[in-house]
Design a protein around this motif. Sequence first.
Motif, PDB file in Angstrom:
ATOM      1  N   ASP A 240     -17.190 -27.385  17.718  1.00 38.21           N
ATOM      2  CA  ASP A 240     -17.258 -28.558  18.591  1.00 38.21           C
ATOM      3  C   ASP A 240     -16.604 -28.336  19.950  1.00 38.21           C
ATOM      4  N   VAL A 241     -15.985 -27.168  20.135  1.00 38.20           N
ATOM      5  CA  VAL A 241     -15.314 -26.873  21.407  1.00 38.20           C
ATOM      6  C   VAL A 241     -15.672 -25.468  21.865  1.00 38.20           C
TER       7      VAL A 241
ATOM      8  N   GLU B 174     -17.477 -32.900  26.615  1.00 35.04           N
ATOM      9  CA  GLU B 174     -16.016 -32.880  26.734  1.00 35.04           C
ATOM     10  C   GLU B 174     -15.427 -31.620  26.092  1.00 35.04           C
ATOM     11  N   GLY B 175     -16.161 -31.067  25.138  1.00 34.14           N
ATOM     12  CA  GLY B 175     -15.688 -29.876  24.444  1.00 34.14           C
ATOM     13  C   GLY B 175     -15.931 -28.576  25.189  1.00 34.14           C
TER      14      GLY B 175
ATOM     15  N   GLY C  37     -14.123 -23.484  32.947  1.00 33.65           N
ATOM     16  CA  GLY C  37     -13.998 -22.035  32.932  1.00 33.65           C
ATOM     17  C   GLY C  37     -14.358 -21.385  31.628  1.00 33.65           C
ATOM     18  N   ALA C  38     -15.027 -22.131  30.744  1.00 31.26           N
ATOM     19  CA  ALA C  38     -15.354 -21.596  29.413  1.00 31.26           C
ATOM     20  C   ALA C  38     -16.258 -20.370  29.488  1.00 31.26           C
TER      21      ALA C  38
ATOM     22  N   LEU D  71     -24.372 -31.729  20.972  1.00 33.44           N
ATOM     23  CA  LEU D  71     -24.082 -33.126  21.311  1.00 33.44           C
ATOM     24  C   LEU D  71     -23.748 -33.289  22.795  1.00 33.44           C
ATOM     25  N   LEU D  72     -24.315 -32.431  23.624  1.00 35.48           N
ATOM     26  CA  LEU D  72     -24.049 -32.479  25.058  1.00 35.48           C
ATOM     27  C   LEU D  72     -24.649 -33.742  25.678  1.00 35.48           C
ATOM     28  N   THR D  73     -23.930 -34.351  26.611  1.00 33.38           N
ATOM     29  CA  THR D  73     -24.445 -35.503  27.353  1.00 33.38           C
ATOM     30  C   THR D  73     -24.695 -35.159  28.813  1.00 33.38           C
ATOM     31  N   SER D  74     -24.308 -33.954  29.204  1.00 34.53           N
ATOM     32  CA  SER D  74     -24.472 -33.506  30.586  1.00 34.53           C
ATOM     33  C   SER D  74     -24.746 -32.010  30.605  1.00 34.53           C
TER      34      SER D  74
END
Length: 343
Positions: free
Chosen positions: A76-77, A102-103, A107-108, A124-127
Amino acid sequence: MTLLLSLFTVFLLVGPVLGQDMPYEDYMAQIQSCPRECRCPPSFPSAVYCDNKGLKRIPNIPPHTLYLYLQNNLIDVLSADALRNATKLRWLNLNRNKITSEGVEEGALKAVSQLVHLYMDDNLLTSVPSALPSSLEQLRLSRNRISKIPAGAFSSLDKLNLLDLQGNKLMDDAVTEVSLKGLNSLVQINLAKNQLSSMPPGLPSTTTQLFLDGNNIEKIPSGYFKGLPKVAFLRLNRNKLSNGGVPKDVFNISSILELQLSHNQLTEVPLIPAGLEHLHLDHNKIKSVNGSNVCPVSPEAFDDYVNESVPRLRYLRLDGNEIKPPIPRDLILCFRLLRSIVI
């Protein structure tokens, strides 16, 4: 004898690797640092398989990994340090996890500056994620909950040729010329099964494949495709197009090869471009077909078999309408290359 067999086994495993330009030291480091939750085939050490393991976090990835498979987990992250060692990564599959916008930490993806393929379908991305690597060529984000494309999200993606956003919650105010800016090499864009009511503006002139099935589009602006001189495959199935929303010559595009308009509200066949090869008009409200009205060339050209202007249509689907056999003679006279008509 046992020692000889062991050496022979190592030779068999390492030989192909050395042929792939991975030094022996790197090979051993890669195999030895393989996460215990994952599988690192000795014959293909640049690939790390961590799929279908019930993982909730991304394990430490070996430094010489090129292909990383993390699909079908519970992640989830996407943390800022999750891929810090995978600086050579080119292919990342995160499909079917539980990653939220949010997860995705800031810089991921900074460390994976050579990433070419990023798959994040069914999360579950919203953007649309920001700060994507400029090396990306394919970005797949289908079947998320995306309703927003942040300004500048694609500004550095000059190499991206495939963008898949199907099955999200994008509306007209999210898909704009500004939000799509930067996609200078785009070939295929998939916006099917969203909530669009208008044709997306400002698509790159390089676009060849445009998929808009399953939206709420009611009309196509006259001259819409003048800015898309290379479009060859166009899908508008399952929208709300009627004849009033489709200008007669709107599909008069020299590059178009396949046009799909199934499951709309058309009552007439639109003018068929001379170069079109496949046309899907099934499940509309068409009652008849007048060959002389839809034919792109004049009757005088019918006998000129060597003329390049002779219509190229080979496949025509008309089933699910109110048309009854026989097929009109003038339709056959015009489209002499037709090999299949479904009626």
